[in-house]
Design an enzyme around this catalytic site. Sequence first.
Site, PDB file in Angstrom:
ATOM      1  N   PHE A   8     -19.098  34.258 -30.377  1.00 17.17           N
ATOM      2  CA  PHE A   8     -20.350  33.127 -30.330  1.00 17.17           C
ATOM      3  C   PHE A   8     -20.177  32.377 -30.434  1.00 17.17           C
ATOM      4  O   PHE A   8     -20.561  31.129 -31.284  1.00 17.17           O
ATOM      5  CB  PHE A   8     -21.892  34.003 -31.299  1.00 17.17           C
ATOM      6  CG  PHE A   8     -22.687  33.297 -31.002  1.00 17.17           C
ATOM      7  CD1 PHE A   8     -23.735  34.327 -29.956  1.00 17.17           C
ATOM      8  CD2 PHE A   8     -23.989  32.985 -31.735  1.00 17.17           C
ATOM      9  CE1 PHE A   8     -24.841  33.592 -29.553  1.00 17.17           C
ATOM     10  CE2 PHE A   8     -25.275  32.693 -31.224  1.00 17.17           C
ATOM     11  CZ  PHE A   8     -25.776  33.434 -30.176  1.00 17.17           C
ATOM     12  N   THR A  95     -14.312  35.929 -26.383  1.00 13.33           N
ATOM     13  CA  THR A  95     -13.980  35.716 -27.526  1.00 13.33           C
ATOM     14  C   THR A  95     -12.647  34.513 -27.177  1.00 13.33           C
ATOM     15  O   THR A  95     -11.877  34.489 -26.359  1.00 13.33           O
ATOM     16  CB  THR A  95     -12.750  36.488 -28.403  1.00 13.33           C
ATOM     17  OG1 THR A  95     -11.954  37.185 -27.089  1.00 13.33           O
ATOM     18  CG2 THR A  95     -14.346  37.179 -28.407  1.00 13.33           C
ATOM     19  N   LYS A 124      -9.393  34.387 -20.433  1.00 13.50           N
ATOM     20  CA  LYS A 124      -8.598  34.826 -19.212  1.00 13.50           C
ATOM     21  C   LYS A 124      -7.337  35.658 -19.954  1.00 13.50           C
ATOM     22  O   LYS A 124      -6.523  36.511 -19.386  1.00 13.50           O
ATOM     23  CB  LYS A 124      -7.730  33.327 -19.223  1.00 13.50           C
ATOM     24  CG  LYS A 124      -9.011  32.119 -18.496  1.00 13.50           C
ATOM     25  CD  LYS A 124      -7.752  30.602 -18.482  1.00 13.50           C
ATOM     26  CE  LYS A 124      -7.248  30.115 -19.618  1.00 13.50           C
ATOM     27  NZ  LYS A 124      -9.201  29.529 -20.686  1.00 13.50           N
ATOM     28  N   GLY A 153     -14.786  28.292 -13.857  1.00 13.76           N
ATOM     29  CA  GLY A 153     -16.357  27.479 -15.097  1.00 13.76           C
ATOM     30  C   GLY A 153     -17.558  27.808 -13.965  1.00 13.76           C
ATOM     31  O   GLY A 153     -17.877  28.827 -14.223  1.00 13.76           O
ATOM     32  N   GLU A 209      -7.334  19.482 -25.823  1.00 11.24           N
ATOM     33  CA  GLU A 209      -7.143  19.591 -27.528  1.00 11.24           C
ATOM     34  C   GLU A 209      -6.023  19.181 -28.341  1.00 11.24           C
ATOM     35  O   GLU A 209      -4.996  18.677 -27.602  1.00 11.24           O
ATOM     36  CB  GLU A 209      -6.788  21.475 -26.939  1.00 11.24           C
ATOM     37  CG  GLU A 209      -8.235  22.186 -26.568  1.00 11.24           C
ATOM     38  CD  GLU A 209      -7.660  23.477 -26.551  1.00 11.24           C
ATOM     39  OE1 GLU A 209      -6.863  23.868 -26.704  1.00 11.24           O
ATOM     40  OE2 GLU A 209      -8.326  23.820 -25.729  1.00 11.24           O
ATOM     41  N   ASP A 220      -2.251  27.233 -18.350  1.00 10.92           N
ATOM     42  CA  ASP A 220      -3.427  27.211 -17.668  1.00 10.92           C
ATOM     43  C   ASP A 220      -3.981  26.810 -16.831  1.00 10.92           C
ATOM     44  O   ASP A 220      -4.300  28.858 -16.305  1.00 10.92           O
ATOM     45  CB  ASP A 220      -4.493  26.175 -18.719  1.00 10.92           C
ATOM     46  CG  ASP A 220      -5.709  26.806 -18.323  1.00 10.92           C
ATOM     47  OD1 ASP A 220      -5.764  27.626 -19.136  1.00 10.92           O
ATOM     48  OD2 ASP A 220      -6.675  25.630 -17.890  1.00 10.92           O
ATOM     49  N   LYS A 224      -4.148  30.982 -14.138  1.00 12.20           N
ATOM     50  CA  LYS A 224      -6.117  30.862 -13.442  1.00 12.20           C
ATOM     51  C   LYS A 224      -5.654  31.347 -12.181  1.00 12.20           C
ATOM     52  O   LYS A 224      -5.902  31.961 -11.280  1.00 12.20           O
ATOM     53  CB  LYS A 224      -6.728  30.257 -13.406  1.00 12.20           C
ATOM     54  CG  LYS A 224      -7.700  29.244 -14.240  1.00 12.20           C
ATOM     55  CD  LYS A 224      -7.522  27.894 -14.746  1.00 12.20           C
ATOM     56  CE  LYS A 224      -8.239  27.902 -15.729  1.00 12.20           C
ATOM     57  NZ  LYS A 224      -8.516  26.412 -16.784  1.00 12.20           N
ATOM     58  N   GLY A 316     -17.466  24.196 -19.903  1.00  9.22           N
ATOM     59  CA  GLY A 316     -18.997  23.384 -20.225  1.00  9.22           C
ATOM     60  C   GLY A 316     -19.902  24.397 -20.835  1.00  9.22           C
ATOM     61  O   GLY A 316     -19.938  25.405 -19.569  1.00  9.22           O
TER      62      GLY A 316
HETATM   63  N1  NAP Z   1     -15.877  26.951 -23.392  1.00 17.49           N
HETATM   64  C1  NAP Z   1     -16.219  26.997 -21.894  1.00 17.49           C
HETATM   65  O1  NAP Z   1     -16.485  25.896 -21.098  1.00 17.49           O
HETATM   66  C2  NAP Z   1     -15.339  27.965 -21.008  1.00 17.49           C
HETATM   67  C3  NAP Z   1     -15.184  28.163 -19.511  1.00 17.49           C
HETATM   68  C4  NAP Z   1     -14.206  28.978 -19.325  1.00 17.49           C
HETATM   69  C5  NAP Z   1     -13.847  30.210 -19.952  1.00 17.49           C
HETATM   70  N2  NAP Z   1     -14.024  30.212 -21.718  1.00 17.49           N
HETATM   71  C6  NAP Z   1     -13.158  30.839 -22.024  1.00 17.49           C
HETATM   72  O2  NAP Z   1     -14.065  31.576 -23.037  1.00 17.49           O
HETATM   73  C7  NAP Z   1     -13.876  32.182 -23.944  1.00 17.49           C
HETATM   74  C8  NAP Z   1     -15.297  31.741 -25.189  1.00 17.49           C
HETATM   75  O3  NAP Z   1     -14.752  29.924 -24.652  1.00 17.49           O
HETATM   76  P1  NAP Z   1     -15.815  29.824 -26.326  1.00 17.49           P
HETATM   77  O4  NAP Z   1     -15.311  27.884 -26.093  1.00 17.49           O
HETATM   78  O5  NAP Z   1     -17.104  30.512 -26.483  1.00 17.49           O
HETATM   79  O6  NAP Z   1     -14.788  29.862 -27.700  1.00 17.49           O
HETATM   80  P2  NAP Z   1     -15.032  29.666 -29.304  1.00 17.49           P
HETATM   81  O7  NAP Z   1     -16.172  28.491 -29.102  1.00 17.49           O
HETATM   82  O8  NAP Z   1     -13.676  29.252 -29.952  1.00 17.49           O
HETATM   83  O9  NAP Z   1     -15.542  30.505 -29.290  1.00 17.49           O
HETATM   84  C9  NAP Z   1     -14.919  31.742 -29.656  1.00 17.49           C
HETATM   85  C10 NAP Z   1     -16.162  33.234 -30.726  1.00 17.49           C
HETATM   86  O10 NAP Z   1     -15.470  34.083 -30.160  1.00 17.49           O
HETATM   87  C11 NAP Z   1     -15.467  34.825 -31.738  1.00 17.49           C
HETATM   88  N3  NAP Z   1     -13.792  35.370 -32.247  1.00 17.49           N
HETATM   89  C12 NAP Z   1     -12.661  34.896 -32.770  1.00 17.49           C
HETATM   90  N4  NAP Z   1     -12.311  35.928 -32.809  1.00 17.49           N
HETATM   91  C13 NAP Z   1     -13.024  37.279 -32.765  1.00 17.49           C
HETATM   92  C14 NAP Z   1     -12.836  38.794 -33.230  1.00 17.49           C
HETATM   93  N5  NAP Z   1     -12.000  39.120 -33.420  1.00 17.49           N
HETATM   94  N6  NAP Z   1     -14.353  39.754 -33.738  1.00 17.49           N
HETATM   95  C15 NAP Z   1     -15.511  38.785 -33.081  1.00 17.49           C
HETATM   96  N7  NAP Z   1     -15.372  37.481 -33.637  1.00 17.49           N
HETATM   97  C16 NAP Z   1     -14.175  37.227 -32.168  1.00 17.49           C
HETATM   98  C17 NAP Z   1     -15.053  33.134 -32.600  1.00 17.49           C
HETATM   99  O11 NAP Z   1     -16.023  33.680 -34.192  1.00 17.49           O
HETATM  100  P3  NAP Z   1     -15.931  32.333 -34.858  1.00 17.49           P
HETATM  101  O12 NAP Z   1     -16.939  31.665 -34.222  1.00 17.49           O
HETATM  102  O13 NAP Z   1     -16.233  33.149 -36.676  1.00 17.49           O
HETATM  103  O14 NAP Z   1     -14.285  31.775 -35.502  1.00 17.49           O
HETATM  104  C18 NAP Z   1     -16.159  32.426 -32.407  1.00 17.49           C
HETATM  105  O15 NAP Z   1     -17.881  32.396 -32.470  1.00 17.49           O
HETATM  106  C19 NAP Z   1     -12.581  32.193 -24.093  1.00 17.49           C
HETATM  107  O16 NAP Z   1     -11.721  32.559 -24.085  1.00 17.49           O
HETATM  108  C20 NAP Z   1     -12.108  30.337 -23.326  1.00 17.49           C
HETATM  109  O17 NAP Z   1     -10.758  30.168 -22.646  1.00 17.49           O
HETATM  110  C21 NAP Z   1     -14.342  28.788 -21.635  1.00 17.49           C
END
Ligand code: NAP
Length: 337
Positions: A8, A95, A124, A153, A209, A220, A224, A316
Amino acid sequence: MRIVLIGFGNLGRGLSRAFIQKAGFLRETHGLVPRVVAAVDEFGAAVDEKGLNLAGLLNAAENKGTVAACEGGKRGKTALDIIENVEADVVYELTPTNIKTGEPGLTHIKRAMLAGKHVITSNKGPLVVAFRELDSLAKKCGVEFRYSASVGGAVPLIGLARKLLAGNEIREIRGVLNGTTNYILTRMSTEGAPFEIVLREAQELRIAEKDPTLDIRGIDTACKITILANSILGMNAKLSDVRVTGIDRISPEAIRLAKEAGQTIKLIGIARRGSLEVGPKLVPLGHPLAVSGTLNAVTFELDLAREISIAGFGAGPKETSSSLLGDLIDIHRTLGG
Ligand SMILES: NC(=O)c1ccc[n+]([C@@H]2O[C@H](COP(=O)([O-])OP(=O)(O)OC[C@H]3O[C@@H](n4cnc5c(N)ncnc54)[C@H](OP(=O)(O)O)[C@@H]3O)[C@@H](O)[C@H]2O)c1
């Protein structure tokens, strides 16, 4: 549709906002009523089989640091507890990405499939580590598996290639698939600034980052390209099959010379059957791949349509929820909804 959100963070929250804002649209246009019955983060979970209050869930996560702080929340409940014990139709696996082991996402996805739940992921890691295994397991378990958001995305690359371009042989996929490196190269080109300075500023703006290694070394993008090769070209590729060069050695001088020749330098991933590659390439200014800033773009080379290009936002929470929601609607339609 009863939905479980595993993770989340940015995307889990962005998707929940989209569920709130688009509830009327989803019901009227698609006959779809998403009901989030559980959400999990690292600290615990919130469960309500009648449907969680999404505003309350967002409030708990944003102000108290965990979904477990909302009504119906339990600290210490894990994703596997929820996947196995809560009745649901679809599990969203959102996650963090781990490209070495695929965990924790890989186990979450396998257990969800074995429990008869459809899976949608943006992660991924599991796709790079075990694409064929997951694809087969989904078929064996009779569940749907979607991962549009994992590459590009908001840009609907996999759906475009697999559905709308289905009459073509796809000969090559070429693309700008990493927003961070594209932002750095764009600024190096417009300002003539050196790589290290632009990278530092991108980190201050949180576009790059703190540890930008996976982006700037091209890894990365290689992940992809591996996913696109497997899901679109039907390959059985591993990350180690991709020849990778990053952008950390590109000088302002190289960019200036390219510009003088009417070209720009982009980090391009290329997938053709038998050859996968990532590296800096010259792209003519004005070509559909010469996108600027954090945009992503992909060109498909096809036997009938020749070339089709598509561009858009590669990350995003709001933008990516377009793909996450699209996958849910697609599953709903596939199931006859
Ligand atoms: N952000 C983007 O625009 C984007 C776009 C495409 C793909 N992605 C991919 O989509 C995924 C999520 O991205 P995000 O940006 O939402 O990541 P994020 O903000 O880091 O959120 C990850 C979530 O996963 C939770 N988590 C971590 N380990 C866990 C576990 N063992 N059990 C349950 N929950 C767990 C974290 O909990 P805590 O908050 O409690 O640590 C957090 O709520 C990633 O793999 C990312 O590479 C992201």
